[in-house]
Write a protein that holds these residues in place. Structure first.
Motif, short mmCIF file in Angstrom:
data_model
loop_
_atom_site.label_atom_id
_atom_site.label_comp_id
_atom_site.label_asym_id
_atom_site.label_seq_id
_atom_site.Cartn_x
_atom_site.Cartn_y
_atom_site.Cartn_z
N PHE A 1 9.69 -7.54 -23.88
CA PHE A 1 10.97 -8.55 -23.65
C PHE A 1 11.37 -9.30 -24.21
O PHE A 1 12.79 -9.48 -24.56
N ILE A 2 10.83 -10.09 -24.93
CA ILE A 2 10.75 -11.10 -26.09
C ILE A 2 12.05 -9.67 -27.21
O ILE A 2 13.31 -9.88 -28.01
N GLY A 3 11.27 -8.91 -27.89
CA GLY A 3 12.12 -7.81 -28.99
C GLY A 3 12.69 -7.60 -28.46
O GLY A 3 14.22 -7.17 -29.23
N ALA A 4 12.93 -7.20 -26.95
CA ALA A 4 14.55 -6.10 -26.64
C ALA A 4 15.95 -7.30 -27.08
O ALA A 4 16.81 -6.92 -26.90
N ALA A 5 15.09 -8.22 -26.18
CA ALA A 5 16.15 -9.53 -26.59
C ALA A 5 16.80 -10.37 -27.51
O ALA A 5 18.18 -9.74 -27.56
N ILE A 6 16.06 -9.95 -28.43
CA ILE A 6 16.57 -9.55 -30.11
C ILE A 6 17.38 -8.89 -30.42
O ILE A 6 18.31 -8.75 -31.19
N GLY A 7 16.67 -7.55 -30.03
CA GLY A 7 17.62 -6.14 -30.39
C GLY A 7 19.36 -7.14 -30.10
O GLY A 7 20.09 -6.28 -30.47
N ALA A 8 18.77 -6.53 -28.84
CA ALA A 8 20.57 -6.69 -27.94
C ALA A 8 20.64 -7.81 -28.41
O ALA A 8 22.45 -7.68 -28.30
N GLY A 9 20.80 -9.07 -28.46
CA GLY A 9 21.17 -10.08 -29.17
C GLY A 9 22.18 -9.96 -30.74
O GLY A 9 22.71 -10.02 -31.22
#
Length: 350
Positions: free
Chosen positions: A142-150
């Motif tokens: 989840f954290i990695g996905a948020a970093i990618g999207a950001g």
């Protein structure tokens, strides 16, 4: 007047057959569920071991742990088939939500760096935290996905004329390539390439019941949340000014929708790897069949996405037995031409 007409359409979708098609949506939903059940039964029946359908039925509903074929069905094939359906639904619904809130026909968790971000987080976990329980792997995904999207939205917003669909897709491709390169660098340095090979290729082989039990509450909550937010996404997909004119708090809706996307994409990538294009192709097909009402698009996308993933998994086992073809490669054969078709339609935005 425009606001009033659009509000009336949303309240009475049956009066706008060209935009919303409840009867067609019902047929798609019922037909898709029936096809999904057939696909699940076929997936459970096929494999290296030749097992009859009657044995499959007995293994599912009258499990006998002393029989080897029952153990194969229960411990290997059944969780694999269910994981395929669950993950396909996650990717498809995530893509549908992103296309709705951004009004971007190219939006997809794979194209916008979310899958690559989750994969990067998994690479870091494999390198620095070996043996981490699957529950924590999902959280880091989840954290990695948020970093990618950001990163994607940050880079896409830096352009002078704003963030167009094609610019957003190009930003996603750049960020995705960067995160994949970093993941591969970590794999080489820490010698975990074999562990990451599964995540790069994508596939549901080796899925265990424990993974499904951990994933299910997250996925179920996100899918229910998506259905609850579906009407707001429909309004937002008509235009942000129109949504604000109807009294919608667009910022809050976008935030909640992105949280749901991150949960769906992160859970899916943590289970099967970075399988792309499901969230791009399925929502477009469903929208063409059922109209623009996300109260129908989201459930139909979940069913059709699960069906596509199950069929792809069956094909992956049948193309070159006893070896398996990566599911990501099979779906890309459909997704890449479809992506190029959409880019050509949006070329005037460049």
């Amino acid at each position: 007047m425009l606001h009033t007409e659009e509000a009336a359409r949303l309240e009475n979708p049956s009066k706008t057959p060209l935009r919303t098609r409840p009867l067609a949506a019902t047929l798609v939903l019922i037909g898709g569920l029936a096809a999904l059940i057939v696909g699940l039964v076929t997936s459970i029946s096929l494999g290296a071991a030749d097992i009859r359908f009657l044995t499959v039925w007995q293994a599912v509903f009258h499990f006998n742990p002393d029989l080897t074929q029952h153990q194969i069905i229960q411990e290997l094939r059944l969780p694999r088939a269910l994981a395929g359906a669950m993950v396909g639904a996650c990717f498809a619904v995530a893509g549908a939500i992103m296309q709705g809130i951004t009004r971007n026909p190219l939006a997809d968790s794979g194209l916008l760096g979310i899958n690559a971000g989750a994969g990067f987080a998994l690479a870091v976990c494999f390198a620095l935290l070996p043996g981490l329980p699957f529950l924590y792997l999902i959280m880091y995904s989840f954290i990695g996905a948020a970093i990618g999207a950001g990163m994607v939205y940050g880079i896409g917003s830096l352009t002078k004329n704003g963030m167009t669909p094609v610019r957003l897709a190009l930003s996603g491709a750049a960020v995705g390539a960067l995160l994949v390169a970093l993941s591969e660098g970590i794999a080489l340095y820490f010698r975990i390439g074999q562990d990451l090979a599964f995540w790069y290729a994508g596939g549901v082989a080796g899925t265990k019941w424990l993974q499904l039990k951990i994933m299910f509450p997250w996925v179920a909550a996100a899918l229910v949340g998506s259905l609850m937010l579906s009407r707001s996404i429909t309004v937002l997909s008509l235009g942000e000014e129109l949504a604000q004119g109807l009294g919608q708090r667009t910022g809050r809706v976008k935030l909640m929708a992105m949280v749901l996307v991150l949960v769906l994409a992160g859970a899916a990538v943590s289970a099967v790897g970075a399988v792309g294009f499901i969230g791009l192709v399925i929502p477009h097909i469903v929208r063409a069949l059922v109209g623009v009402d996300y109260r129908w698009i989201i459930p139909c996308s979940a069913v059709m996405g699960g069906l596509l993933m199950v069929i792809a998994d069956i094909c992956a086992r049948m193309i070159h037995p006893p070896y398996e073809t990566p599911i990501g490669a099979l779906i890309a054969l459909i997704g890449v031409p479809f992506f190029l078709y959409l880019v050509r339609k949006e070329r005037r935005e460049l």
